[in-house]
Write a protein that holds these residues in place. Structure first.
Motif, PDB file in Angstrom:
ATOM      1  N   UNK A  26       0.851  -1.184   0.000  1.00 21.28           N
ATOM      2  CA  UNK A  26       0.000   0.000   0.000  1.00 21.28           C
ATOM      3  C   UNK A  26       0.890   1.239   0.000  1.00 21.28           C
ATOM      4  N   UNK A  27       0.303   2.345  -0.453  1.00 16.93           N
ATOM      5  CA  UNK A  27       1.070   3.576  -0.496  1.00 16.93           C
ATOM      6  C   UNK A  27       1.450   4.049   0.907  1.00 16.93           C
ATOM      7  N   UNK A  28       2.622   4.692   0.990  1.00 19.51           N
ATOM      8  CA  UNK A  28       3.086   5.175   2.301  1.00 19.51           C
ATOM      9  C   UNK A  28       3.389   6.664   2.190  1.00 19.51           C
ATOM     10  N   UNK A  29       2.853   7.425   3.137  1.00 19.63           N
ATOM     11  CA  UNK A  29       3.044   8.876   3.157  1.00 19.63           C
ATOM     12  C   UNK A  29       4.483   9.188   3.551  1.00 19.63           C
ATOM     13  N   UNK A  30       5.183   9.977   2.736  1.00 18.34           N
ATOM     14  CA  UNK A  30       6.559  10.364   3.051  1.00 18.34           C
ATOM     15  C   UNK A  30       6.672  11.862   3.352  1.00 18.34           C
ATOM     16  N   UNK A  46       8.907   6.802   7.822  1.00 16.46           N
ATOM     17  CA  UNK A  46       8.354   6.185   6.619  1.00 16.46           C
ATOM     18  C   UNK A  46       9.386   6.130   5.501  1.00 16.46           C
ATOM     19  N   UNK A  47      10.284   7.115   5.466  1.00 17.09           N
ATOM     20  CA  UNK A  47      11.377   7.066   4.486  1.00 17.09           C
ATOM     21  C   UNK A  47      12.244   5.839   4.722  1.00 17.09           C
ATOM     22  N   UNK A  48      12.537   5.548   5.999  1.00 16.88           N
ATOM     23  CA  UNK A  48      13.357   4.381   6.322  1.00 16.88           C
ATOM     24  C   UNK A  48      12.640   3.095   5.942  1.00 16.88           C
ATOM     25  N   UNK A  49      11.323   3.053   6.169  1.00 22.72           N
ATOM     26  CA  UNK A  49      10.567   1.847   5.818  1.00 22.72           C
ATOM     27  C   UNK A  49      10.567   1.607   4.308  1.00 22.72           C
ATOM     28  N   UNK A  50      10.621   2.680   3.542  1.00 25.34           N
ATOM     29  CA  UNK A  50      10.658   2.557   2.079  1.00 25.34           C
ATOM     30  C   UNK A  50      12.090   2.431   1.551  1.00 25.34           C
ATOM     31  N   UNK A  51      13.074   2.445   2.489  1.00 19.25           N
ATOM     32  CA  UNK A  51      14.494   2.390   2.107  1.00 19.25           C
ATOM     33  C   UNK A  51      14.817   3.497   1.104  1.00 19.25           C
ATOM     34  N   UNK A  52      14.321   4.688   1.408  1.00 16.72           N
ATOM     35  CA  UNK A  52      14.465   5.829   0.523  1.00 16.72           C
ATOM     36  C   UNK A  52      15.366   6.861   1.197  1.00 16.72           C
ATOM     37  N   UNK A  53      16.453   7.231   0.526  1.00 17.98           N
ATOM     38  CA  UNK A  53      17.351   8.240   1.071  1.00 17.98           C
ATOM     39  C   UNK A  53      16.826   9.631   0.753  1.00 17.98           C
TER      40      UNK A  53
END
Length: 286
Positions: A93-97, A107-114
């Motif tokens: 599901x989509x995650x709010x960043x 949420x950035x960490x959960x998406x592994x997004x730097x």
């Protein structure tokens, strides 16, 4: 049968099977890959390559493996349409960043997004300033959906209280130097009208690579010979000019007549036409 001919036969068969499977799985498998669909695509490709070149393996066994890898996701896709829980399990599901202009670090960490990757995604959405972003969601497809703050959103006709206009789909009436009769009829036009419009700009159908008619029945053409200059369509400008001329004529009639009733009628009609021109001007001048 020579080995090379067997490889050709097996490869063509695998290609046909993969094409049919892709068509049955739908366009979503191409445009938006989830984790499961990503794994599925790799596996089907590996299996297709395997049954094409492995001459020792039985061809039907490879087809059975392909069928299994097709049947499972096809069934799960159908079931996920009926079950929200299963859909979230398979597709996520989509995650709010970004929320209310603030970055959600957890949420950035959960998406592994730097941070650099987040800014790169934002720039891809024409959001170069983080302070301009109200809301951003990392979708299941890996795309970042961005909502700009109200004051940073583009101005719309409704913001300016402009009247809404129903847009009609433009029609391709000339393609590769050939007249397209069906789109012409859809636009409510005739081949004679098209010939007249081409004659006005001094070109022939054979020299037109692409011709398109818009909602205002303006003809846009792209020629094979790019050195030739084609005048810009003037349909909107001519319509606006004719409306203004008609308004001026009504005002002139109102001044010239001695009949009080006719004078009132011309004045009233001129005022109504002036309002119509005011409403249409933003559309006819664009």
């Amino acid at each position: 049968m020579p080995m090379w001919s067997q490889i050709i036969f097996r490869s063509l068969g695998a290609l046909v099977v993969l094409f049919v499977m892709a068509r049955l799985l739908g366009k979503k498998q191409i445009s938006q890959l989830t984790f499961f669909e990503y794994i599925l695509g790799i596996t089907l490709g590996e299996l297709a390559g395997f049954i094409s070149t492995d001459m020792e393996a039985h061809y039907s066994h490879g087809l059975i493996a392909l069928a299994v890898w097709f049947a499972v996701p096809f069934t799960l896709e159908y079931l996920s349409m009926k079950s929200l829980r299963l859909r979230h399990l398979l597709e996520g599901r989509g995650r709010v960043v970004i929320k209310e202009g603030k970055v959600m670090e957890d949420n950035l960490k959960k998406e592994h997004l730097t941070t650099d990757e987040l800014m790169e995604q934002l720039r891809g959405k024409n959001a170069f300033n983080l302070a301009d972003v109200e809301f951003a969601v990392m979708e299941t497809s890996g795309e970042l959906s961005v909502l700009m703050k109200k004051e940073k959103q583009p101005l719309t006709p409704s913001d300016m209280n402009m009247p809404k206009v129903h847009e009609v789909e433009p029609q391709i009436v000339i393609m590769d130097g050939k007249m397209m009769n069906e789109p012409l009829a859809t636009a409510g036009l005739s081949p004679g009208w098209l010939a007249t419009e081409l004659e006005k700009i001094g070109v022939t159908v054979d020299n037109v690579f692409l011709g398109q008619v818009d909602a205002y029945q303006q003809l846009y053409v792209d020629l094979y010979d790019d050195k030739l200059q084609v005048p810009a369509p003037q349909g909107k400008a001519l319509l606006l000019a004719n409306l203004k001329k008609l308004e001026a004529d009504l005002e002139l009639y109102a001044v010239s007549t001695q009949d009080a009733e006719a004078k009132a009628m011309y004045t009233r009609t001129s005022a109504s036409l002036a309002q119509v021109i005011s409403d249409l001007k933003p559309m006819l001048q664009c």
